[in-house]
Design a protein around this motif. Sequence first.
Motif, PDB file in Angstrom:
ATOM      1  N   TYR A 366       0.228  51.854  59.007  1.00  5.46           N
ATOM      2  CA  TYR A 366       0.323  52.347  60.384  1.00  5.46           C
ATOM      3  C   TYR A 366       0.444  53.868  60.329  1.00  5.46           C
ATOM      4  O   TYR A 366       1.208  54.418  59.519  1.00  5.46           O
ATOM      5  N   ILE A 367      -0.320  54.549  61.168  1.00  4.06           N
ATOM      6  CA  ILE A 367      -0.258  56.008  61.277  1.00  4.06           C
ATOM      7  C   ILE A 367       0.006  56.376  62.732  1.00  4.06           C
ATOM      8  O   ILE A 367      -0.639  55.862  63.647  1.00  4.06           O
ATOM      9  N   TYR A 368       0.971  57.281  62.934  1.00  5.27           N
ATOM     10  CA  TYR A 368       1.120  57.918  64.241  1.00  5.27           C
ATOM     11  C   TYR A 368       0.602  59.341  64.111  1.00  5.27           C
ATOM     12  O   TYR A 368       1.050  60.105  63.253  1.00  5.27           O
ATOM     13  N   LEU A 369      -0.359  59.690  64.955  1.00  6.47           N
ATOM     14  CA  LEU A 369      -1.018  60.992  64.905  1.00  6.47           C
ATOM     15  C   LEU A 369      -0.651  61.773  66.166  1.00  6.47           C
ATOM     16  O   LEU A 369      -0.838  61.288  67.281  1.00  6.47           O
ATOM     17  N   LYS A 370      -0.123  62.970  65.999  1.00  5.75           N
ATOM     18  CA  LYS A 370       0.274  63.814  67.130  1.00  5.75           C
ATOM     19  C   LYS A 370      -0.582  65.068  67.140  1.00  5.75           C
ATOM     20  O   LYS A 370      -0.738  65.744  66.118  1.00  5.75           O
ATOM     21  N   ILE A 371      -1.143  65.385  68.327  1.00  9.42           N
ATOM     22  CA  ILE A 371      -2.033  66.529  68.477  1.00  9.42           C
ATOM     23  C   ILE A 371      -1.333  67.618  69.285  1.00  9.42           C
ATOM     24  O   ILE A 371      -0.758  67.352  70.348  1.00  9.42           O
ATOM     25  N   LYS A 372      -1.380  68.826  68.800  1.00 16.31           N
ATOM     26  CA  LYS A 372      -0.753  69.967  69.466  1.00 16.31           C
ATOM     27  C   LYS A 372      -1.482  70.303  70.767  1.00 16.31           C
ATOM     28  O   LYS A 372      -2.709  70.183  70.863  1.00 16.31           O
ATOM     29  N   GLU A 373      -0.716  70.724  71.784  1.00 15.26           N
ATOM     30  CA  GLU A 373      -1.321  71.138  73.058  1.00 15.26           C
ATOM     31  C   GLU A 373      -2.269  72.318  72.835  1.00 15.26           C
ATOM     32  O   GLU A 373      -2.112  73.106  71.910  1.00 15.26           O
ATOM     33  N   ARG A 374      -3.241  72.435  73.754  1.00 15.21           N
ATOM     34  CA  ARG A 374      -4.190  73.537  73.601  1.00 15.21           C
ATOM     35  C   ARG A 374      -4.766  73.981  74.935  1.00 15.21           C
ATOM     36  O   ARG A 374      -5.118  73.148  75.780  1.00 15.21           O
ATOM     37  N   GLU A 375      -4.839  75.296  75.107  1.00 14.22           N
ATOM     38  CA  GLU A 375      -5.512  75.873  76.267  1.00 14.22           C
ATOM     39  C   GLU A 375      -7.009  75.984  75.983  1.00 14.22           C
ATOM     40  O   GLU A 375      -7.423  76.326  74.878  1.00 14.22           O
ATOM     41  N   ILE A 376      -7.805  75.707  76.992  1.00 12.44           N
ATOM     42  CA  ILE A 376      -9.257  75.817  76.876  1.00 12.44           C
ATOM     43  C   ILE A 376      -9.723  76.868  77.883  1.00 12.44           C
ATOM     44  O   ILE A 376      -9.661  76.656  79.097  1.00 12.44           O
ATOM     45  N   ALA A 377     -10.140  78.020  77.369  1.00 12.06           N
ATOM     46  CA  ALA A 377     -10.548  79.117  78.239  1.00 12.06           C
ATOM     47  C   ALA A 377     -11.858  78.771  78.943  1.00 12.06           C
ATOM     48  O   ALA A 377     -12.726  78.100  78.382  1.00 12.06           O
ATOM     49  N   GLY A 378     -11.980  79.235  80.175  1.00  9.35           N
ATOM     50  CA  GLY A 378     -13.172  78.944  80.953  1.00  9.35           C
ATOM     51  C   GLY A 378     -14.384  79.740  80.489  1.00  9.35           C
ATOM     52  O   GLY A 378     -14.280  80.932  80.198  1.00  9.35           O
ATOM     53  N   ARG A 379     -15.518  79.066  80.399  1.00  7.84           N
ATOM     54  CA  ARG A 379     -16.815  79.704  80.144  1.00  7.84           C
ATOM     55  C   ARG A 379     -17.796  79.013  81.090  1.00  7.84           C
ATOM     56  O   ARG A 379     -18.506  78.077  80.722  1.00  7.84           O
ATOM     57  N   LEU A 380     -17.794  79.480  82.314  1.00  7.28           N
ATOM     58  CA  LEU A 380     -18.508  78.769  83.371  1.00  7.28           C
ATOM     59  C   LEU A 380     -20.008  78.673  83.100  1.00  7.28           C
ATOM     60  O   LEU A 380     -20.654  77.718  83.524  1.00  7.28           O
ATOM     61  N   ALA A 381     -20.569  79.658  82.393  1.00  7.69           N
ATOM     62  CA  ALA A 381     -22.003  79.606  82.086  1.00  7.69           C
ATOM     63  C   ALA A 381     -22.340  78.405  81.203  1.00  7.69           C
ATOM     64  O   ALA A 381     -23.477  77.931  81.210  1.00  7.69           O
ATOM     65  N   GLU A 382     -21.346  77.909  80.468  1.00 11.70           N
ATOM     66  CA  GLU A 382     -21.550  76.738  79.610  1.00 11.70           C
ATOM     67  C   GLU A 382     -20.985  75.473  80.246  1.00 11.70           C
ATOM     68  O   GLU A 382     -20.941  74.422  79.603  1.00 11.70           O
ATOM     69  N   GLY A 383     -20.542  75.561  81.495  1.00 11.48           N
ATOM     70  CA  GLY A 383     -19.976  74.409  82.176  1.00 11.48           C
ATOM     71  C   GLY A 383     -18.562  74.078  81.750  1.00 11.48           C
ATOM     72  O   GLY A 383     -18.070  72.983  82.030  1.00 11.48           O
ATOM     73  N   VAL A 384     -17.898  75.030  81.067  1.00 13.02           N
ATOM     74  CA  VAL A 384     -16.529  74.809  80.597  1.00 13.02           C
ATOM     75  C   VAL A 384     -15.553  75.422  81.594  1.00 13.02           C
ATOM     76  O   VAL A 384     -15.415  76.639  81.671  1.00 13.02           O
ATOM     77  N   PHE A 385     -14.890  74.576  82.378  1.00 14.31           N
ATOM     78  CA  PHE A 385     -13.869  75.048  83.304  1.00 14.31           C
ATOM     79  C   PHE A 385     -12.560  75.253  82.542  1.00 14.31           C
ATOM     80  O   PHE A 385     -12.294  74.539  81.563  1.00 14.31           O
ATOM     81  N   PRO A 386     -11.735  76.230  82.957  1.00 18.44           N
ATOM     82  CA  PRO A 386     -10.457  76.424  82.261  1.00 18.44           C
ATOM     83  C   PRO A 386      -9.583  75.182  82.374  1.00 18.44           C
ATOM     84  O   PRO A 386      -9.452  74.594  83.453  1.00 18.44           O
ATOM     85  N   GLY A 387      -9.017  74.775  81.264  1.00 14.97           N
ATOM     86  CA  GLY A 387      -8.211  73.557  81.254  1.00 14.97           C
ATOM     87  C   GLY A 387      -7.183  73.576  80.147  1.00 14.97           C
ATOM     88  O   GLY A 387      -7.037  74.545  79.401  1.00 14.97           O
ATOM     89  N   ARG A 388      -6.502  72.474  80.020  1.00  5.75           N
ATOM     90  CA  ARG A 388      -5.485  72.338  78.989  1.00  5.75           C
ATOM     91  C   ARG A 388      -5.451  70.891  78.514  1.00  5.75           C
ATOM     92  O   ARG A 388      -5.525  69.957  79.321  1.00  5.75           O
TER      93      ARG A 388
END
Length: 405
Positions: A366-388
Amino acid sequence: MRKLILLVLGLFAATFANRADAAGFGIYEWSARGNALGGAMIARADDPSAVAFNPAGMVQLEGTQMMVGFTAISPTADLLNELDPTPLGQVTSVASTWFPPHLYYTRQIGEKSWFGIGVFTRFGLGTELDPGWFGRYNSYKAEITSVSINPSWAWKISEKWSAGVGIEAAYFGIDLRRKIFTGQGFDLDSKLEGDSVGWGWNLGLLYRPTEKVQVGLTYRSQINQKVEGDFDTYLPDGSKYLQKGASGEITLPDLLTAGILFKPTERLSLEVDAVLTRWSSYDRLQIDFEDGSSATSEKNWKDVWRYQLGIEYTLTDHMDLRLGYVIDPSPIPDETIDYIAPTNDRRLYSIGLGYRSGDWTYDLSYIYLKIKEREIAGRLAEGVFPGRSENGDAHLFGISLSRKF
């Protein structure tokens, strides 16, 4: 011939289709015992999964042996729209459970030579959300499916040294979907699908200076995949708007792994590994279309070191207890992260046991995997809205069944 290989490996991949929330899209879960030990099997390599972890370890296996099993992977994460802090801007990505398998066969073919073959997964990715979610212009589904077939040979050079070599045939398939903004009150739906078979090789060394210490070193080469497929777009009613052939190349990274195993007592063993994955080979994703146009997305991923610790204790003559811990950094820089792989650094905590009865061995993990929080900067020309991305984790359950013949 290429079409035949694609068909055979494609059938394996379809049967054992897998996706995982990995740092990048690498998968290191190649056996239940390996899972429980945090993947720290490079210097140990003393069961049939040595084919995947370190082929030089096959010299420790007597006669003919087989192992078969799978790992069930169930990830989840929350994606928040930074432009819309209300509940409507929050999306929970709950993935299904997938079952990447492993199958190994080893046989001693001479006094100092061995043969083995493995079927396992080294790359996979799966993110799928509602087609209307806020990041739909970048991605609402991204799936990478792969399977490797890896015949290997090992030789016992001396009482202290052994070496192994292998050839890898790797099937690689992609399914990328996103919405296209038209500015006319509706979106087009797009789907990019393709697959390929690439070839690679691997080497392994095992050194045993004393009864209490073993050292392992392995290298897996880069694999160049020339993906060919189709790019389709659809109207809102589901009818096909456009179809054209598409192709692209991706170089899957090479891996260099070193491990050292200590046996302070007859019943206790500890292994520490360091894995260098050279993700810098993934510098861009370029798709060329049959009409002469192309689309390029910069990636510029970076090389990363993964660190693995595994502890095994023989409780009785029939049962082993295992613990593992992994530090697994993300190779994705802030400048190019998107919703195809909205992940970050990971920590893995694992536990498991093995039970031996005659010629049979049963391994659970059994493995428990934890992922660190991350901010995602917006790049609207690529369709990437700012998120987290936050609250990311996964539960992985592994089982393997082995037999000596």
